[in-house]
Design a protein around this motif. Structure first.
Motif, PDB file in Angstrom:
ATOM      1  N   GLY A  61      31.909  54.237  35.142  1.00  0.00           N
ATOM      2  CA  GLY A  61      33.035  55.339  35.689  1.00  0.00           C
ATOM      3  C   GLY A  61      33.053  55.872  37.083  1.00  0.00           C
ATOM      4  N   THR A  62      31.911  55.080  37.799  1.00  0.00           N
ATOM      5  CA  THR A  62      31.816  55.845  39.202  1.00  0.00           C
ATOM      6  C   THR A  62      32.663  55.084  40.285  1.00  0.00           C
ATOM      7  OG1 THR A  62      29.947  54.034  39.692  1.00  0.00           O
ATOM      8  CG2 THR A  62      29.263  56.155  38.884  1.00  0.00           C
ATOM      9  N   ARG A  63      33.384  53.927  39.959  1.00  0.00           N
ATOM     10  CA  ARG A  63      34.160  53.168  41.056  1.00  0.00           C
ATOM     11  C   ARG A  63      35.518  53.075  40.244  1.00  0.00           C
ATOM     12  NH1 ARG A  63      33.252  46.824  42.929  1.00  0.00           N
ATOM     13  NH2 ARG A  63      34.503  47.056  44.753  1.00  0.00           N
ATOM     14  N   GLU A  64      36.198  52.875  41.216  1.00  0.00           N
ATOM     15  CA  GLU A  64      37.980  52.918  40.764  1.00  0.00           C
ATOM     16  C   GLU A  64      38.299  51.490  41.606  1.00  0.00           C
ATOM     17  OE1 GLU A  64      40.207  56.281  41.701  1.00  0.00           O
ATOM     18  OE2 GLU A  64      39.573  57.407  40.033  1.00  0.00           O
ATOM     19  N   LEU A  65      38.937  50.681  40.751  1.00  0.00           N
ATOM     20  CA  LEU A  65      39.492  49.608  41.455  1.00  0.00           C
ATOM     21  C   LEU A  65      40.892  49.479  40.937  1.00  0.00           C
ATOM     22  CD1 LEU A  65      36.815  46.716  40.410  1.00  0.00           C
ATOM     23  CD2 LEU A  65      37.208  47.833  42.500  1.00  0.00           C
ATOM     24  N   PRO A  66      41.834  49.482  42.108  1.00  0.00           N
ATOM     25  CA  PRO A  66      43.135  49.674  41.999  1.00  0.00           C
ATOM     26  C   PRO A  66      43.602  47.858  41.502  1.00  0.00           C
ATOM     27  CG  PRO A  66      42.683  50.408  44.161  1.00  0.00           C
ATOM     28  CD  PRO A  66      41.557  49.771  43.477  1.00  0.00           C
ATOM     29  N   LEU A  67      44.632  47.795  40.769  1.00  0.00           N
ATOM     30  CA  LEU A  67      45.055  46.761  40.157  1.00  0.00           C
ATOM     31  C   LEU A  67      46.687  46.664  40.165  1.00  0.00           C
ATOM     32  CD1 LEU A  67      44.644  43.880  38.813  1.00  0.00           C
ATOM     33  CD2 LEU A  67      44.660  45.041  36.638  1.00  0.00           C
ATOM     34  N   ILE A  68      47.288  45.817  40.863  1.00  0.00           N
ATOM     35  CA  ILE A  68      48.747  45.785  40.942  1.00  0.00           C
ATOM     36  C   ILE A  68      49.174  44.753  39.854  1.00  0.00           C
ATOM     37  CG2 ILE A  68      50.669  45.308  42.533  1.00  0.00           C
ATOM     38  CD1 ILE A  68      49.133  47.689  43.278  1.00  0.00           C
ATOM     39  N   TRP A 117      49.289  39.449  39.328  1.00  0.00           N
ATOM     40  CA  TRP A 117      48.368  40.385  39.458  1.00  0.00           C
ATOM     41  C   TRP A 117      47.434  40.077  40.488  1.00  0.00           C
ATOM     42  CZ3 TRP A 117      43.681  40.134  36.549  1.00  0.00           C
ATOM     43  CH2 TRP A 117      43.182  38.896  36.106  1.00  0.00           C
ATOM     44  N   LYS A 118      47.018  41.365  40.978  1.00  0.00           N
ATOM     45  CA  LYS A 118      46.042  41.259  42.053  1.00  0.00           C
ATOM     46  C   LYS A 118      44.870  42.562  41.996  1.00  0.00           C
ATOM     47  CE  LYS A 118      45.470  41.294  46.981  1.00  0.00           C
ATOM     48  NZ  LYS A 118      46.091  41.274  48.295  1.00  0.00           N
ATOM     49  N   TRP A 119      43.770  42.340  42.164  1.00  0.00           N
ATOM     50  CA  TRP A 119      42.866  43.502  42.227  1.00  0.00           C
ATOM     51  C   TRP A 119      42.900  43.657  43.737  1.00  0.00           C
ATOM     52  CZ3 TRP A 119      40.846  45.681  38.480  1.00  0.00           C
ATOM     53  CH2 TRP A 119      40.627  44.962  37.225  1.00  0.00           C
ATOM     54  N   VAL A 120      43.144  44.977  44.095  1.00  0.00           N
ATOM     55  CA  VAL A 120      43.470  45.370  45.647  1.00  0.00           C
ATOM     56  C   VAL A 120      42.030  45.655  46.176  1.00  0.00           C
ATOM     57  CG1 VAL A 120      44.684  46.953  47.258  1.00  0.00           C
ATOM     58  CG2 VAL A 120      45.764  46.210  44.764  1.00  0.00           C
ATOM     59  N   GLU A 121      41.324  44.465  46.559  1.00  0.00           N
ATOM     60  CA  GLU A 121      40.015  44.392  47.412  1.00  0.00           C
ATOM     61  C   GLU A 121      40.113  43.905  48.544  1.00  0.00           C
ATOM     62  OE1 GLU A 121      37.602  43.046  43.914  1.00  0.00           O
ATOM     63  OE2 GLU A 121      36.454  44.862  44.296  1.00  0.00           O
ATOM     64  N   SER A 122      40.668  42.770  48.477  1.00  0.00           N
ATOM     65  CA  SER A 122      40.787  41.954  49.891  1.00  0.00           C
ATOM     66  C   SER A 122      42.009  41.159  49.841  1.00  0.00           C
ATOM     67  CB  SER A 122      39.728  40.749  49.902  1.00  0.00           C
ATOM     68  OG  SER A 122      39.894  39.928  48.742  1.00  0.00           O
ATOM     69  N   VAL A 123      42.531  40.802  50.950  1.00  0.00           N
ATOM     70  CA  VAL A 123      43.747  40.194  51.363  1.00  0.00           C
ATOM     71  C   VAL A 123      43.418  38.683  51.883  1.00  0.00           C
ATOM     72  CG1 VAL A 123      45.779  40.074  52.883  1.00  0.00           C
ATOM     73  CG2 VAL A 123      44.772  42.494  52.572  1.00  0.00           C
ATOM     74  N   ALA A 157      35.838  38.606  37.238  1.00  0.00           N
ATOM     75  CA  ALA A 157      36.490  39.606  37.256  1.00  0.00           C
ATOM     76  C   ALA A 157      35.646  40.894  36.996  1.00  0.00           C
ATOM     77  CB  ALA A 157      37.718  39.812  36.325  1.00  0.00           C
ATOM     78  N   PRO A 158      36.003  41.947  37.571  1.00  0.00           N
ATOM     79  CA  PRO A 158      34.969  43.176  37.162  1.00  0.00           C
ATOM     80  C   PRO A 158      34.967  43.456  35.657  1.00  0.00           C
ATOM     81  CG  PRO A 158      36.576  43.725  39.013  1.00  0.00           C
ATOM     82  CD  PRO A 158      37.003  42.137  38.414  1.00  0.00           C
TER      83      PRO A 158
END
Length: 252
Positions: free
Chosen positions: A123-130, A142-148, A94-95
């Motif tokens: 603080g230079t990268r934003e990772l959406p998490l659902i 839950w899921k990191w929105v990076e890939s499908v 995980a990030p």
């Protein structure tokens, strides 16, 4: 997406079972009465404040790489499908979170979808998490929105065909036994009524795997309807074919 009963926990438990449960075929004796009730029904009992608190607690545990803390926040069906050790292994890839914020809270019929953003790389990268929470504020998925994942894409394609009214194409994704239970006309009737009750489809937002076993996988497809943002539960067998869909028997 259930109105009369807490269907989510039952469906999650069913997803881990080895037998197929019949969720789409349903008696229609009270359908019209329940449809009228559904239009005025309250959404999930989870308040926005409590949803935000649960999401923050989860993100704090991820940030601290606290596997036990994450496990304590899981819903009962998820706890039965994983372990503290398994979560710890997942956390290794995980990030590294430096800060986070809750962006949006969307109460559904019996679950709540929380959109969050985690900051990494100084603080230079934003990772959406659902996050998807149940009525008690416990985590369903839950899921990191990076890939499908491929199975998530299949669930998205299935819903896209439903929205586009391509009933035969949508039915292609169903397991053969399930196809025998539900015709293209059945798909049209059930989906059309569900979409109408919830105010029409505005956007298909995301898909995420909630639970996985050797026999079955449960995928949640987050859909923005006109009146509510909610999750359609789609269950796959080990061959990647759909064996059940939560079309909300109380509605359709």
């Amino acid at each position: 997406m259930t109105i009369a009963v807490k269907f989510t926990s039952c469906l999650l438990a069913a997803a881990m079972a080895t037998c197929t449960v019949e969720m789409i075929p349903a008696a229609s004796v009270r359908a019209e009465v329940q449809l009228a009730q559904a239009q005025d029904a309250a959404r999930t009992s989870l308040s926005s404040a409590r949803a935000k608190a649960s999401a923050s607690a989860l993100l704090q545990s991820i940030q601290a790489r606290n596997a036990q803390g994450i496990y304590n926040l899981l819903s009962a069906p998820l706890k039965s499908a994983t372990s503290v050790e398994a979560i710890g292994e997942r956390l290794q890839s995980a990030p590294v979170i430096e800060s986070f914020r809750v962006v949006e809270i969307n109460p559904g019929m019996d679950d709540t979808t929380v959109e969050t953003v985690a900051m990494t790389n100084s603080g230079t990268r934003e990772l959406p998490l659902i996050l998807v929470l149940d009525d008690d504020g416990e985590l369903l998925a839950w899921k990191w929105v990076e890939s499908v994942l491929p199975i998530e894409q299949t669930a998205l394609d299935f819903v896209k065909d439903l929205v586009a009214r391509r009933w035969v194409a949508a039915r292609y994704y169903l397991d053969l036994d399930f196809q025998r239970e539900i015709s293209p006309a059945d798909l049209e009737r059930k989906w059309s009524k569900l979409a109408r009750v919830l105010g029409g489809v505005k956007n298909i937002e995301n898909a995420l795997v909630a639970t996985s076993s050797k026999e079955q996988q449960l995928v949640l497809v987050t859909i923005e309807f006109g009146d509510v943002t909610d999750n359609l539960f789609v269950i796959f067998n080990r061959r990647g074919r759909i064996i059940n869909v939560d079309f909300s028997a109380d509605l359709v």
